[in-house]
Design a protein around this motif. Sequence first.
Motif, PDB file in Angstrom:
ATOM      1  N   PRO A 144       0.821  -1.225   0.000  1.00 50.21           N
ATOM      2  CA  PRO A 144       0.000   0.000   0.000  1.00 50.21           C
ATOM      3  C   PRO A 144       0.853   1.272   0.000  1.00 50.21           C
ATOM      4  CG  PRO A 144      -0.877  -1.590   1.552  1.00 50.21           C
ATOM      5  CD  PRO A 144       0.442  -2.140   1.085  1.00 50.21           C
ATOM      6  N   ARG A 145       1.929   1.269   0.774  1.00 50.53           N
ATOM      7  CA  ARG A 145       2.776   2.454   0.819  1.00 50.53           C
ATOM      8  C   ARG A 145       3.452   2.707  -0.525  1.00 50.53           C
ATOM      9  NH1 ARG A 145       6.922   2.851   5.712  1.00 50.53           N
ATOM     10  NH2 ARG A 145       4.896   2.862   6.759  1.00 50.53           N
ATOM     11  N   ALA A 146       3.955   1.644  -1.138  1.00 49.55           N
ATOM     12  CA  ALA A 146       4.590   1.796  -2.449  1.00 49.55           C
ATOM     13  C   ALA A 146       3.569   2.199  -3.506  1.00 49.55           C
ATOM     14  CB  ALA A 146       5.281   0.506  -2.845  1.00 49.55           C
ATOM     15  N   ARG A 147       2.342   1.681  -3.379  1.00 53.90           N
ATOM     16  CA  ARG A 147       1.304   2.045  -4.341  1.00 53.90           C
ATOM     17  C   ARG A 147       0.964   3.529  -4.234  1.00 53.90           C
ATOM     18  NH1 ARG A 147      -2.441  -1.153  -2.678  1.00 53.90           N
ATOM     19  NH2 ARG A 147      -1.707  -2.948  -3.894  1.00 53.90           N
ATOM     20  N   ARG A 148       0.871   4.026  -3.015  1.00 53.38           N
ATOM     21  CA  ARG A 148       0.607   5.455  -2.832  1.00 53.38           C
ATOM     22  C   ARG A 148       1.748   6.305  -3.368  1.00 53.38           C
ATOM     23  NH1 ARG A 148      -1.663   3.631   2.142  1.00 53.38           N
ATOM     24  NH2 ARG A 148       0.330   3.994   3.193  1.00 53.38           N
ATOM     25  N   ALA A 149       2.978   5.818  -3.197  1.00 53.36           N
ATOM     26  CA  ALA A 149       4.131   6.559  -3.710  1.00 53.36           C
ATOM     27  C   ALA A 149       4.104   6.613  -5.234  1.00 53.36           C
ATOM     28  CB  ALA A 149       5.426   5.917  -3.220  1.00 53.36           C
ATOM     29  N   ALA A 205       1.378   9.033  -6.266  1.00 54.27           N
ATOM     30  CA  ALA A 205       1.799  10.419  -6.056  1.00 54.27           C
ATOM     31  C   ALA A 205       2.783  10.860  -7.128  1.00 54.27           C
ATOM     32  CB  ALA A 205       2.417  10.560  -4.668  1.00 54.27           C
ATOM     33  N   ALA A 206       3.700   9.962  -7.512  1.00 52.78           N
ATOM     34  CA  ALA A 206       4.655  10.297  -8.566  1.00 52.78           C
ATOM     35  C   ALA A 206       3.949  10.497  -9.900  1.00 52.78           C
ATOM     36  CB  ALA A 206       5.712   9.198  -8.677  1.00 52.78           C
ATOM     37  N   PHE A 207       2.939   9.670 -10.147  1.00 58.94           N
ATOM     38  CA  PHE A 207       2.178   9.821 -11.387  1.00 58.94           C
ATOM     39  C   PHE A 207       1.450  11.153 -11.425  1.00 58.94           C
ATOM     40  CE2 PHE A 207      -1.991   9.446 -13.439  1.00 58.94           C
ATOM     41  CZ  PHE A 207      -1.581   9.231 -14.739  1.00 58.94           C
ATOM     42  N   LEU A 208       0.806  11.514 -10.311  1.00 57.94           N
ATOM     43  CA  LEU A 208       0.091  12.788 -10.269  1.00 57.94           C
ATOM     44  C   LEU A 208       1.049  13.967 -10.396  1.00 57.94           C
ATOM     45  CD1 LEU A 208      -2.567  12.093  -7.491  1.00 57.94           C
ATOM     46  CD2 LEU A 208      -2.943  12.256  -9.946  1.00 57.94           C
ATOM     47  N   ALA A 209       2.222  13.848  -9.775  1.00 59.96           N
ATOM     48  CA  ALA A 209       3.204  14.926  -9.864  1.00 59.96           C
ATOM     49  C   ALA A 209       3.695  15.113 -11.286  1.00 59.96           C
ATOM     50  CB  ALA A 209       4.377  14.634  -8.930  1.00 59.96           C
ATOM     51  N   LEU A 210       3.721  14.029 -12.066  1.00 64.44           N
ATOM     52  CA  LEU A 210       4.128  14.128 -13.463  1.00 64.44           C
ATOM     53  C   LEU A 210       2.959  14.502 -14.360  1.00 64.44           C
ATOM     54  CD1 LEU A 210       6.308  13.682 -15.662  1.00 64.44           C
ATOM     55  CD2 LEU A 210       5.578  11.281 -15.742  1.00 64.44           C
ATOM     56  N   PHE A 211       1.786  13.942 -14.062  1.00 61.02           N
ATOM     57  CA  PHE A 211       0.624  14.146 -14.932  1.00 61.02           C
ATOM     58  C   PHE A 211       0.118  15.578 -14.880  1.00 61.02           C
ATOM     59  CE2 PHE A 211      -4.007  14.329 -15.300  1.00 61.02           C
ATOM     60  CZ  PHE A 211      -4.190  13.836 -16.588  1.00 61.02           C
ATOM     61  N   LEU A 212      -0.011  16.123 -13.689  1.00 66.84           N
ATOM     62  CA  LEU A 212      -0.620  17.441 -13.553  1.00 66.84           C
ATOM     63  C   LEU A 212       0.151  18.534 -14.290  1.00 66.84           C
ATOM     64  CD1 LEU A 212      -1.891  17.370  -9.858  1.00 66.84           C
ATOM     65  CD2 LEU A 212      -3.242  17.295 -11.947  1.00 66.84           C
ATOM     66  N   PRO A 213       1.498  18.651 -14.071  1.00 66.70           N
ATOM     67  CA  PRO A 213       2.191  19.740 -14.789  1.00 66.70           C
ATOM     68  C   PRO A 213       2.262  19.524 -16.293  1.00 66.70           C
ATOM     69  CG  PRO A 213       3.490  18.946 -12.926  1.00 66.70           C
ATOM     70  CD  PRO A 213       2.400  17.955 -13.159  1.00 66.70           C
ATOM     71  N   VAL A 214       2.428  18.268 -16.728  1.00 65.83           N
ATOM     72  CA  VAL A 214       2.684  18.013 -18.143  1.00 65.83           C
ATOM     73  C   VAL A 214       1.392  17.973 -18.951  1.00 65.83           C
ATOM     74  CG1 VAL A 214       3.679  16.378 -19.790  1.00 65.83           C
ATOM     75  CG2 VAL A 214       4.833  16.814 -17.618  1.00 65.83           C
ATOM     76  N   PHE A 215       0.351  17.351 -18.423  1.00 69.28           N
ATOM     77  CA  PHE A 215      -0.873  17.127 -19.194  1.00 69.28           C
ATOM     78  C   PHE A 215      -2.044  18.001 -18.730  1.00 69.28           C
ATOM     79  CE2 PHE A 215       1.537  13.166 -19.537  1.00 69.28           C
ATOM     80  CZ  PHE A 215       1.545  12.984 -20.905  1.00 69.28           C
ATOM     81  N   ALA A 216      -2.320  18.006 -17.439  1.00 70.15           N
ATOM     82  CA  ALA A 216      -3.530  18.673 -16.970  1.00 70.15           C
ATOM     83  C   ALA A 216      -3.364  20.180 -16.858  1.00 70.15           C
ATOM     84  CB  ALA A 216      -3.950  18.096 -15.618  1.00 70.15           C
ATOM     85  N   LEU A 217      -2.187  20.660 -16.432  1.00 71.59           N
ATOM     86  CA  LEU A 217      -2.008  22.087 -16.191  1.00 71.59           C
ATOM     87  C   LEU A 217      -2.228  22.954 -17.423  1.00 71.59           C
ATOM     88  CD1 LEU A 217      -1.373  24.126 -14.019  1.00 71.59           C
ATOM     89  CD2 LEU A 217       1.063  23.870 -14.532  1.00 71.59           C
ATOM     90  N   PRO A 218      -1.727  22.571 -18.620  1.00 74.76           N
ATOM     91  CA  PRO A 218      -2.007  23.420 -19.799  1.00 74.76           C
ATOM     92  C   PRO A 218      -3.495  23.583 -20.081  1.00 74.76           C
ATOM     93  CG  PRO A 218      -0.211  21.913 -20.266  1.00 74.76           C
ATOM     94  CD  PRO A 218      -0.787  21.498 -18.952  1.00 74.76           C
TER      95      PRO A 218
END
Length: 263
Positions: free
Chosen positions: A6-11, A14-27
């Motif tokens: 569970p801890r690794a899954r959350r990590a 979180a890494a996916f969201l940190a990459l997804f939001l600036p690159v794809f969602a933010l524009p």
Amino acid sequence: MLVHSPRARRAVQAAFLALFLPVFALPFLVIVTASLATGWNGAFPSGATLDHYRAVARGDALDALTTSVLTALAASAAALVTGAWAALAARGTRARRVIDVLFVLPVAVPSVVVGLSLLVAFSKPPFLLNGTPAIVVLAHAILVTAFAYQSVAAALDRLDPACEQAAASLGASPLRVLVQVRLPLLLPSLSAAAGLCFALSMGELSATMMLYPPDWLPLPVKVFASTDRGALFPGAALAVVLMATTLLALTAVARIRTRATYR
């Protein structure tokens, strides 16, 4: 998810969201925010207004949206028929590789090259299409047919030939096998190809800029013209309308594909 802890899954999430939001969602979020703003002098927009969308409703933007939808529908239909027909005809033949290259060629070169080639080829009789909506539809169809062809060809390679052989052994004619066996099995791939072709056609700009007549103005050209004049916020509103229309169409196609998959 290949991570069981569970801890690794959350990590990983979180890494996916940190990459997804600036690159794809933010524009996209920036475009939506700009469409509702009156100014943007600092890090954040200033003022909130719906005037840009009211201008879209009152102006000729709806005509441009209608033009884009009609162009995308016509180009998608032509691409789907041509691509599926070519994939069915090329199945199991020696010319398969040649046909693959021919259909991939328009997307292997810049779309402005396709626009220029059509402009030169159809500017004189007997094939005079320059200055008509037909040349825009033709350009879009050429640019998206490769995706329809590749989608149907890949689906054909995955089909179990036993289904067609069983139908033929029971006395079904080749036409009946095609209509009642092969095409229903290909329906999920056909619907996915239709959605992809529609979305690509809705956003096509480079070839369209070279070919569109004054009375056939697609919405991407209007978005470009608005931002080129410095009207960034009205252009953002137009872009949001274009994006929302495309997403609605893709959602409808996804539902059709889901129903076809579970038939």
